[in-house]
Each structure stands twice: as structure tokens, then as C-alpha cells.
Scaffold this motif. Structure first.
Motif, mmCIF file in Angstrom:
data_model
loop_
_atom_site.group_PDB
_atom_site.id
_atom_site.type_symbol
_atom_site.label_atom_id
_atom_site.label_comp_id
_atom_site.label_asym_id
_atom_site.label_seq_id
_atom_site.Cartn_x
_atom_site.Cartn_y
_atom_site.Cartn_z
ATOM 1 N N GLU A 162 16.826 38.033 67.041
ATOM 2 C CA GLU A 162 16.170 37.161 66.710
ATOM 3 C C GLU A 162 15.924 36.611 65.283
ATOM 4 O OE1 GLU A 162 14.069 35.691 69.013
ATOM 5 O OE2 GLU A 162 14.984 37.303 70.469
ATOM 6 N N GLU A 163 16.542 37.575 64.458
ATOM 7 C CA GLU A 163 16.104 37.125 62.841
ATOM 8 C C GLU A 163 17.525 36.352 62.711
ATOM 9 O OE1 GLU A 163 15.647 37.121 58.813
ATOM 10 O OE2 GLU A 163 14.158 37.807 60.498
ATOM 11 N N ILE A 164 18.770 36.436 63.278
ATOM 12 C CA ILE A 164 20.014 35.593 63.209
ATOM 13 C C ILE A 164 19.712 34.180 63.691
ATOM 14 C CG2 ILE A 164 22.234 35.206 63.744
ATOM 15 C CD1 ILE A 164 22.655 38.149 63.666
ATOM 16 N N LYS A 165 19.133 34.141 64.752
ATOM 17 C CA LYS A 165 18.711 32.999 65.449
ATOM 18 C C LYS A 165 17.798 32.183 64.899
ATOM 19 C CE LYS A 165 17.884 33.083 69.808
ATOM 20 N NZ LYS A 165 17.453 33.403 71.298
ATOM 21 N N ASN A 166 16.705 32.869 64.097
ATOM 22 C CA ASN A 166 15.580 31.941 63.568
ATOM 23 C C ASN A 166 15.858 31.721 62.098
ATOM 24 O OD1 ASN A 166 13.916 32.230 65.880
ATOM 25 N ND2 ASN A 166 13.099 34.215 65.515
ATOM 26 N N ASN A 167 16.815 32.617 61.519
ATOM 27 C CA ASN A 167 16.906 32.574 60.050
ATOM 28 C C ASN A 167 18.293 32.678 59.386
ATOM 29 O OD1 ASN A 167 13.904 32.591 59.533
ATOM 30 N ND2 ASN A 167 13.729 34.694 60.015
ATOM 31 N N GLY A 168 19.127 32.712 60.329
ATOM 32 C CA GLY A 168 20.436 32.905 59.950
ATOM 33 C C GLY A 168 21.070 31.532 59.336
ATOM 34 N N LYS A 205 25.672 37.061 69.440
ATOM 35 C CA LYS A 205 26.977 36.748 69.539
ATOM 36 C C LYS A 205 27.875 36.223 68.466
ATOM 37 C CE LYS A 205 29.047 33.432 72.889
ATOM 38 N NZ LYS A 205 28.964 32.375 73.935
ATOM 39 N N ASP A 206 27.031 35.523 67.651
ATOM 40 C CA ASP A 206 27.726 34.856 66.571
ATOM 41 C C ASP A 206 28.214 36.073 65.513
ATOM 42 O OD1 ASP A 206 28.345 32.686 64.619
ATOM 43 O OD2 ASP A 206 26.958 33.740 63.340
ATOM 44 N N LEU A 207 27.445 37.022 65.162
ATOM 45 C CA LEU A 207 27.874 38.255 64.620
ATOM 46 C C LEU A 207 28.918 38.755 65.005
ATOM 47 C CD1 LEU A 207 27.453 40.303 62.639
ATOM 48 C CD2 LEU A 207 25.636 41.482 64.194
ATOM 49 N N MET A 208 29.131 38.969 66.477
ATOM 50 C CA MET A 208 30.117 39.690 67.033
ATOM 51 C C MET A 208 31.587 39.074 66.758
ATOM 52 S SD MET A 208 29.455 42.645 68.388
ATOM 53 C CE MET A 208 28.457 43.660 69.068
ATOM 54 N N GLN A 209 31.252 37.531 66.910
ATOM 55 C CA GLN A 209 32.434 36.764 66.837
ATOM 56 C C GLN A 209 32.914 36.828 65.334
ATOM 57 O OE1 GLN A 209 30.949 33.110 68.429
ATOM 58 N NE2 GLN A 209 31.699 33.446 70.489
ATOM 59 N N TRP A 210 32.181 36.666 64.337
ATOM 60 C CA TRP A 210 32.687 36.913 62.992
ATOM 61 C C TRP A 210 33.249 38.215 62.573
ATOM 62 C CZ3 TRP A 210 31.091 39.968 58.851
ATOM 63 C CH2 TRP A 210 31.298 39.208 57.630
ATOM 64 N N LEU A 211 32.724 39.262 63.409
ATOM 65 C CA LEU A 211 33.513 40.442 63.012
ATOM 66 C C LEU A 211 34.692 40.727 63.672
ATOM 67 C CD1 LEU A 211 30.301 42.834 63.713
ATOM 68 C CD2 LEU A 211 31.569 42.465 61.516
ATOM 69 N N ALA A 212 34.981 40.078 64.896
ATOM 70 C CA ALA A 212 36.195 40.081 65.570
ATOM 71 C C ALA A 212 37.322 39.209 64.992
ATOM 72 C CB ALA A 212 35.895 39.859 66.908
ATOM 73 N N ALA A 213 36.803 37.990 64.123
ATOM 74 C CA ALA A 213 37.799 37.279 63.507
ATOM 75 C C ALA A 213 38.782 38.062 62.338
ATOM 76 C CB ALA A 213 37.108 36.022 62.977
ATOM 77 N N ASP A 214 38.143 39.125 61.770
ATOM 78 C CA ASP A 214 38.780 39.708 61.061
ATOM 79 C C ASP A 214 38.166 41.492 61.018
ATOM 80 O OD1 ASP A 214 39.729 40.952 58.790
ATOM 81 O OD2 ASP A 214 39.302 39.456 57.310
ATOM 82 N N ASN A 215 39.217 42.233 61.511
ATOM 83 C CA ASN A 215 38.747 43.336 61.584
ATOM 84 C C ASN A 215 38.446 44.460 60.220
ATOM 85 O OD1 ASN A 215 41.387 44.396 60.618
ATOM 86 N ND2 ASN A 215 41.874 45.171 62.649
ATOM 87 N N THR A 216 38.500 43.750 59.048
ATOM 88 C CA THR A 216 38.151 44.284 57.958
ATOM 89 C C THR A 216 36.637 43.928 57.798
ATOM 90 O OG1 THR A 216 38.820 42.478 56.539
ATOM 91 C CG2 THR A 216 40.529 44.454 56.905
ATOM 92 N N ARG A 217 35.944 43.164 58.302
ATOM 93 C CA ARG A 217 34.863 42.659 58.121
ATOM 94 C C ARG A 217 33.528 43.793 58.660
ATOM 95 N NH1 ARG A 217 34.996 36.348 59.877
ATOM 96 N NH2 ARG A 217 36.225 35.688 58.202
ATOM 97 N N THR A 218 32.612 43.852 57.908
ATOM 98 C CA THR A 218 31.353 45.054 58.308
ATOM 99 C C THR A 218 29.941 44.307 58.636
ATOM 100 O OG1 THR A 218 30.692 44.985 56.009
ATOM 101 C CG2 THR A 218 32.512 46.539 56.834
ATOM 102 N N LEU A 219 29.031 44.817 59.367
ATOM 103 C CA LEU A 219 27.974 44.195 59.614
ATOM 104 C C LEU A 219 27.104 43.865 57.987
ATOM 105 C CD1 LEU A 219 25.454 43.734 61.171
ATOM 106 C CD2 LEU A 219 24.858 46.283 61.127
ATOM 107 N N TYR A 277 24.837 35.695 55.502
ATOM 108 C CA TYR A 277 24.194 34.741 56.230
ATOM 109 C C TYR A 277 22.846 35.135 56.652
ATOM 110 C CZ TYR A 277 29.064 33.201 57.166
ATOM 111 O OH TYR A 277 30.477 32.798 57.175
ATOM 112 N N THR A 278 22.054 36.224 55.804
ATOM 113 C CA THR A 278 20.895 36.494 55.955
ATOM 114 C C THR A 278 20.311 36.659 54.616
ATOM 115 O OG1 THR A 278 20.981 39.100 56.491
ATOM 116 C CG2 THR A 278 21.385 37.327 58.343
ATOM 117 N N SER A 279 19.013 36.824 54.607
ATOM 118 C CA SER A 279 18.491 37.211 53.338
ATOM 119 C C SER A 279 18.407 39.001 53.149
ATOM 120 C CB SER A 279 16.779 36.944 53.480
ATOM 121 O OG SER A 279 16.166 37.600 54.445
ATOM 122 N N PHE A 280 18.965 39.569 54.066
ATOM 123 C CA PHE A 280 19.312 41.040 53.671
ATOM 124 C C PHE A 280 20.704 41.424 52.973
ATOM 125 C CE2 PHE A 280 16.507 40.250 57.337
ATOM 126 C CZ PHE A 280 15.378 40.886 56.863
#
Length: 353
Positions: free
Chosen positions: A103-109, A119-133, A140-143
Motif C-alpha cells: 500500500e505504501e509503494i502504491k500510494n506514496n512511491g 510487483k514493481d519492487l520485485m521487478q526492480w530487484l530481479a533486474a539486478d541481483n545485487t539490489r536490495t530491499l 523510491y520511498t521516504s524510508f
């Protein structure tokens, strides 16, 4: 307790879907790399696996079982502290945190695909296996990262408790899965239908696999190379005969195997070779047991023969001692009688004098 608890009529599809999420994440994200091992928070990996089919049913069972929403959210402390013990309350806590992240990504990402949430987060992670949460959240968020999201959003104030009590609708037919009615405004996806069954295949499901089935007997007949005979008794014909065979790569038919050209046939030939070796081991074991039995029987015979010889040859000490005592008594009696007889003439002469 499996990944979906012990609830009655639990669809196996959802269990498979849960584990497949783990498999896909391990294959496509930093979760499956040595460098990224441990960098993907447990609450996210388990929460994402719950989110695919929907975790509303498990969460509802936890709450109706007497656990409060506050206790569910508080369980995230244990998960963040690596105290993962696969309980329903922990799976539910991970699911709630992931739903809130969605919900946070959909509303404020701020990413281009933020409307798709996790789903967007998963695609971003899969594009480069060195990426992390942490990288996604800080970009892309305020956190600043996953811990910041849990500590200051999910567990901040009463956000998590309010989300469970006021946002989630656990009594409806939708299971809360990604793409469903209540998570994304899609069609109703019940807990049992989140992963639909596929019946009446229109094509061979093994069409893209190389199918090879062994034919005929795979048994290997090993020829005898030497025969040994062991005499196990005193009489003619009391023997044990053992046939020895050559158990080597050539005789087993595996000396010329080329795994680069005939890997499938190699497996069958290795299996046949193992069967042949095991068969010979069984034969040798049986022969060894027969020899050990014969040896034990001969040892008993030796012991019995020795006992018989002892009874024949060895003296009976008690009997011989008694005979010696008897002989001594008789000898002493004879000596006394002779002495007395010799003294009689002197007695008579003394009377006549």
C-alpha cells in the motif's frame, strides 16, 4: 506445522505457490547470491510468499484464536531479531508488513511502476541481483530502509494495528492476495482459487523435456574368474566352494562411459553396476556366514574331543587318593600282624623258663 498451518481443507496449491515465491526470489534476486545472503529481511521474504496467494485466512485464524492485532505486530521484533520459528503468528505478521509495504509503494512511491506496489519492487530487484530491499526503499520511498519502514511505519504509533482492524477485511471471500479485489481492485480471489488448477491439458506437459525410459533388463552377469574350495570336515565331500568374480570397471560395463554424450544411458549403466556389486557383496556375505558357522562347529567338535580324551587318559585324583590310602592301611596292618607273629615264640619261651 507446514507453511500454511494445520487448517482443514487447506489447498495444496497455496503451499506450492508459497514455496515457489521463495524459489523465484532465490533465482532472480540478491536473496539467492552469496553476497546478498541475509540482506533480504525475513519478514519480507515470508510476507511476499504469503501475499501471492493471500494471507487473510491464516491471519483471521490467528486473531479468532485469541491473539490480538497488537501481538501480531509486536511479533515483528522477533522476526527482525532472527528469531524465526515458523509459527502462524509470525507468518501473519510478515504478511501484514508486506501488505502495508504494498500500500505504501502504491500510494506514496516515486518509481515509474509504483502503482503496481510490491510487483514493481520485485521487478526492480530481479533486474539486478545485487539490489536490495533497502536500496529500493531509500530510492523510491521516504524510508531509509527496511528497519526504518518496520520501526517507524508498521510499528509506529498504531499503524499496524489500525491496518489489521480497519483496512483489512478478513471476513470477505477475497483472500487478500496480490492482484485480488482488496489488494489491487481486481477480481475476487479466494484462498482456494488464488492458484487455479489446470485440467484437460491441450498439450503434452512434458513436451519441452527430453524423455528417456529404460528398456529391457539392466542386470549384469559377471563371469566367475576363480573357484575356491574349503575343507570344513573330516570326511570327503565336506567342503564349501566359493566362486570369485572380477568386479572392475570393465566387467561392470562402465569403463567406456562418456557423460558428455550419453548422460542418460550412463545413469542406467551405473545403476546396473551398483546392482551387480551389491549382488556379489550378498553372495560373499553368505559365504562368509557359512565359513563362520563351519568354524564354530569345528571348535565345538575340538572341545568335545578334548573332553573325551581327558576322561580316558587323565587320572581321577579323588579315586586314586582313596586307593592309596587303602593300600597304606593294608600294608600297615600286614606289618603289625607279622610283628606280632614274630613275638609269639619269645612269649612261649618266657612261660616255660
Amino acid at each position: 506445522m507446514d507453511a500454511y498451518g494445520d487448517w482443514p481443507n487447506q489447498p495444496l496449491d497455496n503451499l506450492v505457490a508459497h514455496e515457489m515465491v521463495h524459489a523465484v526470489m532465490a533465482a532472480t534476486t540478491s536473496m539467492g547470491t552469496a553476497a546478498g545472503a541475509g540482506q533480504m529481511p525475513k519478514w519480507f521474504t515470508e510476507g511476499a510468499a504469503e501475499f501471492l496467494p493471500g494471507g487473510d485466512v491464516r491471519l483471521n485464524n490467528v486473531l479468532t484464536g485469541g491473539t490480538s492485532a497488537a501481538s501480531v505486530i509486536a511479533e515483528l521484533d522477533n522476526i527482525q531479531g532472527s528469531n524465526w520459528d515458523t509459527t502462524d503468528i509470525q507468518y501473519s505478521a510478515a504478511y501484514v508488513a508486506t501488505r502495508m509495504l504494498h500500500e505504501e509503494i502504491k500510494n506514496n512511491g516515486t518509481s515509474a511502476g509504483a502503482a503496481d506496489g510490491v510487483k514493481d519492487l520485485m521487478q526492480w530487484l530481479a533486474a539486478d541481483n545485487t539490489r536490495t530491499l533497502d536500496g529500493y526503499l531509500s530510492t523510491y520511498t521516504s524510508f531509509s530502509g527496511a528497519n526504518d519502514f518496520i520501526d517507524n511505519h508498521v510499528q509506529g504509533a498504531t499503524n499496524g494495528v489500525d491496518f489489521i482492524n480497519n483496512t483489512l477485511d478478513l471476513a470477505n471471500a477475497d483472500g487478500g492476495g496480490i492482484g485480488g479485489l482488496y489488494a489491487d481492485g481486481g477480481a475476487v480471489r479466494s484462498f482456494a482459487s488464488a492458484v487455479p488448477d489446470i485440467d484437460n491439458y491441450s498439450s503434452d506437459p512434458l513436451a519441452n523435456f527430453s524423455e528417456s525410459f529404460p528398456t529391457g533388463s539392466r542386470a549384469i552377469q559377471l563371469a566367475s574368474t576363480q573357484s575356491l574350495q574349503f575343507q570344513i570336515g573330516a570326511n570327503s565331500g565336506e567342503i564349501i566352494e566359493i566362486d570369485l568374480v572380477g568386479v572392475n570397471a570393465g566387467n561392470l560395463g562402465i569403463a567406456d562411459i562418456d557423460l558428455t554424450t550419453d548422460w542418460d544411458g550412463a545413469i542406467s549403466r551405473f545403476d546396473a553396476a551398483l546392482d551387480a556389486v551389491n549382488s556379489q557383496r550378498s553372495r560373499m556375505g553368505a559365504a562368509q556366514n557359512r565359513l563362520e558357522s563351519a568354524a564354530a562347529s569345528m571348535e565345538v567338535g575340538i572341545e568335545n574331543t578334548s573332553a573325551s580324551r581327558s576322561r580316558i587318559v587323565d587320572a581321577d585324583y579323588a579315586q586314586e587318593t582313596a586307593e592309596l590310602t587303602r593300600s597304606n592301611i593294608l600294608n600297615q596292618a600286614q606289618i603289625a600282624m607279622i610283628s606280632q607273629a614274630n613275638s609269639m615264640p619269645n612269649v612261649v619261651l618266657s612261660l616255660l623258663a
